[in-house]
Motif scaffolding. Sequence first.
Motif, PDB file in Angstrom:
ATOM      1  N   LYS A 186       0.896  -1.566  -0.446  1.00  0.00           N
ATOM      2  CA  LYS A 186      -0.191  -0.254  -0.198  1.00  0.00           C
ATOM      3  C   LYS A 186       1.031   1.037  -0.050  1.00  0.00           C
ATOM      4  O   LYS A 186       0.704   2.235  -0.908  1.00  0.00           O
ATOM      5  CB  LYS A 186      -1.246   0.091   0.745  1.00  0.00           C
ATOM      6  CG  LYS A 186      -1.640   1.001   1.387  1.00  0.00           C
ATOM      7  CD  LYS A 186      -2.791   1.192   2.426  1.00  0.00           C
ATOM      8  CE  LYS A 186      -3.987   2.058   2.930  1.00  0.00           C
ATOM      9  NZ  LYS A 186      -4.442   1.751   3.664  1.00  0.00           N
ATOM     10  N   GLU A 187       1.904   0.961   0.671  1.00  0.00           N
ATOM     11  CA  GLU A 187       2.902   2.056   0.973  1.00  0.00           C
ATOM     12  C   GLU A 187       3.387   2.057  -0.620  1.00  0.00           C
ATOM     13  O   GLU A 187       3.914   3.522  -1.098  1.00  0.00           O
ATOM     14  CB  GLU A 187       4.282   2.527   1.861  1.00  0.00           C
ATOM     15  CG  GLU A 187       3.342   2.558   3.736  1.00  0.00           C
ATOM     16  CD  GLU A 187       4.284   2.017   4.391  1.00  0.00           C
ATOM     17  OE1 GLU A 187       5.961   1.856   4.193  1.00  0.00           O
ATOM     18  OE2 GLU A 187       3.550   2.386   5.705  1.00  0.00           O
ATOM     19  N   SER A 207       1.256   3.786  -3.258  1.00  0.00           N
ATOM     20  CA  SER A 207       0.820   5.271  -3.109  1.00  0.00           C
ATOM     21  C   SER A 207       1.792   6.257  -3.674  1.00  0.00           C
ATOM     22  O   SER A 207       1.766   7.004  -4.481  1.00  0.00           O
ATOM     23  CB  SER A 207       1.050   6.124  -1.422  1.00  0.00           C
ATOM     24  OG  SER A 207       0.888   6.664  -1.257  1.00  0.00           O
ATOM     25  N   ARG A 266       1.227   8.429  -6.923  1.00  0.00           N
ATOM     26  CA  ARG A 266       2.341   9.657  -6.843  1.00  0.00           C
ATOM     27  C   ARG A 266       2.790  10.250  -8.163  1.00  0.00           C
ATOM     28  O   ARG A 266       2.379  11.584  -9.277  1.00  0.00           O
ATOM     29  CB  ARG A 266       2.010  10.431  -5.585  1.00  0.00           C
ATOM     30  CG  ARG A 266       2.841  11.562  -5.343  1.00  0.00           C
ATOM     31  CD  ARG A 266       2.726  12.612  -3.730  1.00  0.00           C
ATOM     32  NE  ARG A 266       4.005  11.696  -3.262  1.00  0.00           N
ATOM     33  CZ  ARG A 266       4.075  10.726  -2.485  1.00  0.00           C
ATOM     34  NH1 ARG A 266       2.494   9.974  -1.917  1.00  0.00           N
ATOM     35  NH2 ARG A 266       5.086  10.298  -1.852  1.00  0.00           N
TER      36      ARG A 266
END
Length: 92
Positions: A18-19, A22, A26
Amino acid sequence: MIVRAECEFHVPDSHSLKEKRSVLKRVLTRVKQRYNISAAEIDHQDTWQRSLIELVSAAADYTAAEKEVQRAISYLESFPEWEPVSCYVERL
């Protein structure tokens, strides 16, 4: 003329998929908005600290396409969230 690049990055502060996703989302959104290229993660989708990104640019001549890809690579390498490991550029 088409120029493609494969760039591998290490995401040292990522402790989960998930990190990593992310950060990846971006960065890829910004590079696509800023440069006339296509960009996507093509490998290591299930690895939370590695990412292999492919960049593709099409232009009327190789020089313009290579310049756009090189500018995008420099932009990607400027992000502090990850570290560049390797990059390979080729003409198609």
